[in-house]
Design a protein around this motif. Structure first.
Motif: not given
Length: 577
Positions: A118-126, A133-136, A147-159, A212-215
């Motif tokens: 997943p560390r290969i960025i190639g043409p997907y470099r931001l 903007g994506m982080r915000a 707010h809806f009672g759920s929770d999550g975590q921001i992680v690094t994905g492909p590229h 963008p998540d390669l689906t």
């Protein structure tokens, strides 16, 4: 069994503890070696994912090799050296530790789940602005989830693209946007990826969608919905298409060698450390010390009864009995010692009884010395009756001495035998005629029942002595008017000779004693029946010297039968007695 048990237990315990300690140590050191190899592999994999070639990898390899004290080498698929941390022997026959290819990751060595790093960025470099903007956007989505009672975590994905992963789902349904839209930089790369997937899956470019998540999905334009089957087929081309797209941005595959600087062809060794050697040695020493202590304790328990047996053997006069508490070898020895003591007591009793009996038997003949002294002093005259008395007593004394000599020779195994062929009928007839006067005087009739005229091999004198002793005994114990019968039955190499009387018989309790020396049925010991009490023991010894034996059967009030068995070599045809 005790020694074997201790030895086996000590060996098994030592082996088990040593093997467990050694296995644990080797496992730790193998794990450490694999961890070192994995760290080298992962570091070089990251370098290949972020560089187009290996031109600047020398410092990385040198630093890692110095830290691990290993030789690290990178080679092409054709075994051409790309970079080597240390000059040394060629690696033409060495086996590579791994192949460094960020587009085909070794899942077993890396522990990952994706074949493409997943560390290969190639043409997907931001751009920096797109990243902010994506982080915000993701942080806003995370606040929405909470707010809806759920929770999550921001992680690094492909590229190296950040994404939101849900870690806790609340009961209310949320409507938060989890996937940010593709940026301008990503759009160009995703469109290029769509073309590669469409070509591979033979689909229309306009119908292929890549998120963008390669689906990957394929649109059915006729129905206006995504087709699951076609989408699945197109998704199967995703990995191949990504490799084609990312290959220009990564370093080419390289063979990784992590070897011993001295011998690169040798497999990694795992020498035990000083601590592990001390631990193994200590474990072995403890087991051996325990084995020695147990051996001493068990040995002491084994020696105690042996000492008791030795003390009992040193006191033969006491005839001490040793308690038998076990059924092992010591128990058998104690039993044998007790039996020996019992036989010693019996032998001593028999010796004392024999001395007493011999003294008793010799007393009467030797009392005639008073008659000789009276004649010498002129107090008595030598006449016919006195001479007859002295002669009879002297003959009786000679008979006792001869019987004792024969018994002593038989006990010593030196009873002389001179076997020769002889007619049984003639030998028996001679003995019967010799005893007929005594039988007539006692009012007893003698009879013979000899089957045929067999020829046997035996000592003539001893055979006549055997029959004579049995006849004398039968005549003495027969009633007036009784009958004594001598019967024979000959077989091949065997002669059975029986002497039966019609006397009072022998009580069942006395049958085992009839062959004891000097034993008589008349307990008064007044020699009312005559004899020395040695005839039957001598007859038995003669039968045994001929390879047979002597047995007795008796019915009180009806009579007694003694049967002697003599074994001999069959007489060859034509032999003359």
């Amino acid at each position: 069994m005790a020694s074997l048990t201790i030895a086996v237990a000590a060996i098994v315990a030592t082996s088990w503890l040593a093997s467990q300690s050694t296995s644990q140590t080797i496992s730790q050191q193998i794990g450490q070696s694999l961890s070192d190899d994995k760290s080298v592999y992962d570091e070089l994999l990251g370098y290949a994912a972020t560089h187009r070639d290996w031109s600047g990898v020398q410092p990385v390899i040198a630093a890692r090799a110095a830290k691990l004290n290993r030789r690290i080498t990178l080679m092409t698929g054709n075994r051409e050296v790309i970079v080597d941390s240390t000059a040394g022997p060629a690696l033409a026959t060495a086996r590579p530790s791994a192949t460094v290819d960020p587009l085909s990751v070794d899942l077993g060595l890396s522990g990952r789940t994706e074949r493409i790093d997943p560390r290969i960025i190639g043409p997907y470099r931001l751009t920096p602005a797109e990243q902010r903007g994506m982080r915000a956007t993701l942080e806003a989505s995370l606040e929405c989830l909470r707010h809806f009672g759920s929770d999550g975590q921001i992680v690094t994905g492909p590229h190296n693209r950040p994404k939101l992963v849900i870690t806790e789902v609340g009961k209310p349904e949320y409507t938060c946007r989890l996937l940010p839209e593709a940026t301008r930089s990503e759009t160009r790369a995703l469109n290029s990826l769509r073309k590669l997937i469409a070509t591979c899956a033979t689909e229309n470019y306009d119908e292929v969608w890549v998120a963008p998540d390669l689906t990957v999905r394929v649109l059915d334009t006729a129905r206006g919905t995504f087709d699951p089957a076609r989408s699945a087929r197109a998704a199967g081309c995703l990995e191949k298409a990504r490799r084609t797209q990312l290959e220009p941005y990564t370093a080419p595959p390289a063979l990784l060698f992590v070897t011993d600087p001295a011998d690169p062809t040798a497999r990694p060794g795992f020498p035990l450390t000083r601590q592990n050697l001390i631990r193994t040695g200590t474990t072995t020493a403890v087991v051996l010390i325990l084995a020695v202590l147990v051996t001493i304790v068990v040995g002491g328990r084994l020696v105690r009864p042996l000492r008791a047996l030795a003390e009992a053997a040193r006191r033969p006069a006491v005839n001490q009995r040793v308690p038998v508490t076990t059924r092992d070898e010591i128990g058998y020895l104690a039993t044998a010692l007790n039996e020996l003591a019992e036989r010693r007591e019996q032998s001593e009793q028999q010796r004392q009884a024999m001395v007493s009996d011999v003294a008793h038997e010799l007393r009467n003949p030797l009392t005639n010395r008073s008659w000789l002294e009276a004649v010498q002093d002129g107090l008595a005259t030598v006449d016919g009756p006195l001479l007859t008395l002295l002669h009879d007593e002297t003959v009786h004394l000679q008979h006792i001495v001869d019987d004792l000599r024969d018994l002593a020779a038989a006990d010593a195994g030196s009873l002389r035998m001179h076997p020769e062929p002889l007619h049984v009928a003639d030998a028996i007839e001679q003995v019967v005629e010799a005893h007929r006067p005594n039988a007539t005087a006692a009012g007893v009739r003698l009879a013979t029942d000899v089957a045929g005229d067999p020829v046997v091999v035996a000592d003539p004198l001893r055979l006549r002595q055997l029959v004579g002793n049995l006849l004398s005994n039968a005549i003495r114990h027969s009633r007036l008017g009784g009958t004594v019968t001598v019967r024979t039955a000959a077989g091949v190499g065997r002669l059975d000779l029986a002497v039966a009387d019609t006397g009072a018989g022998i009580a069942p309790d006395d049958l085992p004693k009839v062959f004891d020396r000097f034993w008589r049925a008349d307990e008064s010991r007044n020699r009312a029946t005559g004899g020395s009490g040695l005839g039957l023991p001598i007859a038995r010894k003669i039968a045994e010297a001929h390879g047979g034996g002597l047995t007795v059967e008796s019915t009180p009030g009806a009579g007694t039968t003694f049967t002697a068995t003599l074994m001999y070599e069959p007489v060859h045809q034509g032999a003359q007695p």
